[in-house]
Design a protein around this motif. Structure first.
Motif, PDB file in Angstrom:
ATOM      1  N   ARG A  35      62.151  20.423  69.024  1.00 56.62           N
ATOM      2  CA  ARG A  35      61.677  20.504  70.417  1.00 56.62           C
ATOM      3  C   ARG A  35      60.265  21.101  70.487  1.00 56.62           C
ATOM      4  O   ARG A  35      59.387  20.582  71.161  1.00 56.62           O
ATOM      5  N   HIS A  36      60.054  22.218  69.785  1.00 59.73           N
ATOM      6  CA  HIS A  36      58.717  22.842  69.800  1.00 59.73           C
ATOM      7  C   HIS A  36      57.682  21.955  69.091  1.00 59.73           C
ATOM      8  O   HIS A  36      56.536  21.867  69.520  1.00 59.73           O
ATOM      9  N   ASP A  38      57.742  18.645  68.878  1.00 62.64           N
ATOM     10  CA  ASP A  38      57.438  17.509  69.748  1.00 62.64           C
ATOM     11  C   ASP A  38      56.349  17.877  70.751  1.00 62.64           C
ATOM     12  O   ASP A  38      55.409  17.116  70.975  1.00 62.64           O
ATOM     13  N   THR A  39      56.494  19.065  71.346  1.00 58.18           N
ATOM     14  CA  THR A  39      55.497  19.525  72.322  1.00 58.18           C
ATOM     15  C   THR A  39      54.129  19.688  71.666  1.00 58.18           C
ATOM     16  O   THR A  39      53.108  19.244  72.190  1.00 58.18           O
ATOM     17  N   MET A  40      54.125  20.328  70.485  1.00 56.79           N
ATOM     18  CA  MET A  40      52.859  20.574  69.789  1.00 56.79           C
ATOM     19  C   MET A  40      52.199  19.261  69.362  1.00 56.79           C
ATOM     20  O   MET A  40      50.996  19.065  69.555  1.00 56.79           O
ATOM     21  N   GLU A  81      52.651  16.257  70.546  1.00 55.43           N
ATOM     22  CA  GLU A  81      52.224  15.452  71.691  1.00 55.43           C
ATOM     23  C   GLU A  81      50.789  15.825  72.074  1.00 55.43           C
ATOM     24  O   GLU A  81      49.950  14.963  72.320  1.00 55.43           O
ATOM     25  N   LYS A  82      50.530  17.135  72.108  1.00 53.55           N
ATOM     26  CA  LYS A  82      49.161  17.599  72.395  1.00 53.55           C
ATOM     27  C   LYS A  82      48.206  17.119  71.313  1.00 53.55           C
ATOM     28  O   LYS A  82      47.093  16.672  71.593  1.00 53.55           O
ATOM     29  N   GLU A 129      52.217  27.519  69.604  1.00 53.57           N
ATOM     30  CA  GLU A 129      53.045  26.361  69.935  1.00 53.57           C
ATOM     31  C   GLU A 129      54.328  26.267  69.103  1.00 53.57           C
ATOM     32  O   GLU A 129      55.285  25.628  69.519  1.00 53.57           O
ATOM     33  N   LYS A 174      57.133  30.726  68.399  1.00 51.02           N
ATOM     34  CA  LYS A 174      58.246  30.467  69.316  1.00 51.02           C
ATOM     35  C   LYS A 174      59.591  30.333  68.608  1.00 51.02           C
ATOM     36  O   LYS A 174      60.606  30.822  69.082  1.00 51.02           O
TER      37      LYS A 174
END
Length: 402
Positions: free
Chosen positions: A119-120, A122-124, A126-127, A139, A143
């Motif tokens: 999950r973390h 994917d967020t990183m 994506e950016k 990121e 976390k």
């Protein structure tokens, strides 16, 4: 330069940037070093540090393991649990806690750790895919470990960001601060009040998390008190959160610095575990641990009196050429084995070692299945300034997503 001029200055920013040349001089010229100004002794050679870790009678833990004045003293166990105790109290508490904190519980946690990591990531990523430089610590590495501890303890997902912020607040130090600042005290109180509420809830209704397991842990009628459970939960936040964040960032940094070593990992993910081990050796999160002399200790023809502080330096021990070939080279897959002291040794060997290794392995494996390369922006990397741990507060990276 005479030995008396060699400085081991645990609060000095220059030392934080690169302690290894200082360690080299200590090992060669002052294997038993005395700092009169800060009132401590230090051991830097591998054999001495290992012997120190294993001598839990003369080198006592009961006043804590940090040099910071506010973390030291007879009440250290309130926040550092059995890490700040000697036997028999240490053994009793550790044995009870072990009933809940089992290798099996850690193994069963791995799928959830994978989900949280993904999950973390994917967020990183994506950016990163949008062409942004991303901060690997903000990121991802900063976390994941606290979220894993919250998962283990049963903190609801909605509360985890707040709990993570308090945990960060507990650890933060501004430059030149050698004691625990008021903001950290406040963050600590907030965390303890939060965990008190959790323990009270579990007393009413047990669930299948570690908090409930600690409440249920029992040996011959002996159980953990609420204060003992809170002390252990707090230890997890301090010892289990920060050190794993540092491990993940140190692995990324030294991997970037040694592309010849890192290259093969992309094609063979079984190399992630040895990459983690070499990071633990080469640049360990826990650099300095304090002990207090109980009785009297004679080392190098010097009598160290009762009550004096002795610092053990695993960060230095791991670069000791008496034990490791070419210790200043970063070599993934080198033979390390039992020579590693990132998790201590002896009676106080870190109970969370298997959790930290599993987290790091999962995190880096998941990352490497998704990327084909990354570069650290070294000019913008920011080191953490702490008297005992080493790592990055910020590690900006450019990532090439697969």
């Amino acid at each position: 330069m005479t030995v008396s001029e060699i400085l081991l200055a645990p609060y000095d920013y220059d030392f934080h940037e690169d302690p290894y040349p200082y360690y080299q001089r200590l090992r060669d010229e002052a294997p038993l070093y005395r700092n009169d100004e800060l009132g401590f002794w230090a051991l830097s050679r591998h054999q001495d540090v290992l012997t120190g870790f294993r001598n839990s009678t003369t080198l006592s833990n009961k006043f804590g393991v940090s040099l910071d004045p506010a973390s030291r003293g007879p009440h250290a166990s309130k926040t550092m649990s059995f890490l700040a105790m000697d036997d028999p109290a240490h053994l009793r508490l550790r044995t009870l806690v072990s009933k809940g904190f089992t290798p099996r519980r850690i193994r069963e946690l791995e799928p959830r750790v994978t989900e949280i990591a993904v999950r973390h990531l994917d967020t990183m990523l994506e950016k990163a895919a949008g062409g942004e430089a991303v901060d690997y610590v903000d990121e991802f590495a900063g976390k994941l470990p606290m979220d894993v501890i919250s998962e283990l303890m049963g903190v609801p997902e909605a509360d985890r960001t707040q709990v993570r912020a308090w945990a960060d607040g507990v650890m933060h130090r501004d430059e030149g601060v050698t004691d625990v600042p008021p903001a950290a005290v406040e963050a600590s109180l907030n965390l303890i009040v939060y965990y008190q509420g959790m323990v009270a809830e579990r007393r009413k209704t047990l669930t299948d998390d570690l908090t409930s397991a600690l409440l249920e842990a029992e040996i011959n009628g002996d159980r953990l008190t609420d204060d003992e459970i809170l002390g252990f939960m707090f230890l997890m936040v301090i010892a289990g959160n920060e050190t794993t964040t540092k491990l993940l960032a140190n692995a990324a940094f030294w991997g970037h610095r040694n592309p010849d070593q890192l290259g093969p990992v992309y094609g063979d993910l079984s190399l992630v575990a040895p990459w983690v081990e070499e990071t633990l050796r080469y640049d360990t999160s826990s650099q300095i641990l304090a002990r207090t002399v109980a009785g009297e200790l004679t080392l190098y023809d010097t009598v160290i009196p009762d009550g004096d502080i002795v610092l053990l330096l695993p960060g230095s021990a791991h670069r000791d050429e008496r034990v490791f070939d070419a210790p200043d080279d970063f070599v993934i897959g080198r033979d390390i084995g039992s020579k590693l002291m990132s998790f201590g040794s002896g009676a106080h060997f870190c109970l969370g070692a298997h959790l930290a290794r599993m987290e790091a392995r999962v995190a880096l494996t998941e990352m490497f299945t998704r990327i084909r390369g990354y570069e650290v922006d070294e000019d913008k990397a920011v080191r953490v300034h702490s008297s005992n741990v080493r790592g990055f507060a910020h590690l900006p990276i450019d990532v090439k997503v697969r």
